[in-house]
Design an enzyme around this catalytic site. Structure first.
Site, mmCIF file in Angstrom:
data_model
loop_
_atom_site.group_PDB
_atom_site.id
_atom_site.type_symbol
_atom_site.label_atom_id
_atom_site.label_comp_id
_atom_site.label_asym_id
_atom_site.label_seq_id
_atom_site.Cartn_x
_atom_site.Cartn_y
_atom_site.Cartn_z
ATOM 1 C CD GLU A 49 -3.001 -0.806 -0.314
ATOM 2 O OE1 GLU A 49 -2.984 -0.189 -0.506
ATOM 3 O OE2 GLU A 49 -3.253 -1.903 -0.870
ATOM 4 C CE1 TYR A 132 -7.813 2.729 -0.968
ATOM 5 C CE2 TYR A 132 -5.945 2.171 -1.172
ATOM 6 C CZ TYR A 132 -7.388 2.487 -1.656
ATOM 7 O OH TYR A 132 -7.054 1.244 -2.644
ATOM 8 C CG ASP A 150 -8.223 4.745 -4.368
ATOM 9 O OD1 ASP A 150 -9.810 5.171 -5.168
ATOM 10 O OD2 ASP A 150 -7.693 3.852 -4.873
#
Length: 220
Positions: A49, A132, A150
């Site tokens: 990520e 997120y 997102d």
């Protein structure tokens, strides 16, 4: 009498179940395959990520594999010299993430004994981890039905539900509630992978391929 909005009529509870099923079925045939999707290891997923932030997945794949081969744990990342991390991340211009990864690794080692934390509060207390990334980790590592918002998933949701989209939409409570209602609680990993791939392959920013969309029937 107030006229009901079209999207309120389209996505009642029964149709949400149909939408989920169609989206996941499409993904099982058309979905992209990446190494971080083949693991539930929270360390590997959080590293992915960080590397994926504002970078194409296809570009990250070879770098991700090299990174995990060189650094197999947060302890190894924390103990590494910044120059070693910079050398590894330089090919794709990701040097700016060196300090973030190094600081995050040290925080995890110092505060959590080298184990990636699991709760939202703990995750969001780490350097570089916002809503997120915390939601992505909770979903992809632990199978929790978290909404992922997102730029790309917001675009899909805005088109699907007929919502006004702004630069702040991914932080909008309304968007979060709408997405949370759609996430499949029985297979959240597959649903979110499917949503991300739908955004990349079909529901593109320009020239969307609406004729190939598995959930076109529910889109306003």
């Amino acid at each position: 009498m107030t006229r009901p909005r079209y999207n309120q009529l389209q996505l009642g509870a029964s149709n949400v179940a149909v939408l989920r099923a169609r989206l996941v079925a499409w993904w099982r045939i058309n979905g992209r395959r990446f190494p971080w999707r083949e693991t539930r290891d929270p360390y590997q997923i959080l590293v992915a990520e960080v590397l994926l932030h504002r970078t194409r997945a296809s570009q990250v794949t070879p770098l991700y594999r090299r990174f995990l081969h060189r650094f197999r744990s947060w302890q190894q990342v924390a103990a590494a010299r910044p120059s070693d991390l910079k050398r590894l991340l330089r090919p794709l211009g990701l040097e700016w993430r060196v300090a973030r990864l190094h600081r995050m690794a040290r925080e995890i080692v110092d505060r959590f004994r080298g184990r990636t934390p699991r709760t939202r509060a703990q995750l969001e207390s780490l350097s570089g981890v916002g809503q997120y990334k915390a939601n992505a980790l909770k979903c992809f590592a632990y199978g929790e039905p978290e909404a992922l918002l997102d730029t790309n998933t917001v675009r899909v949701l805005s088109r699907l539900r007929g919502l006004k989209k702004t630069d702040a939409s991914r932080r909008s409570r309304m968007y979060h509630e709408e997405m949370a209602r759609l996430v499949d609680p029985s297979r959240p990993r597959e649903f979110n992978f499917a949503l991300l791939d739908l955004a990349a392959l079909v529901c593109r920013p320009s020239h969307p391929r609406c004729g190939e969309c598995p959930v076109l029937a529910f889109c306003v």
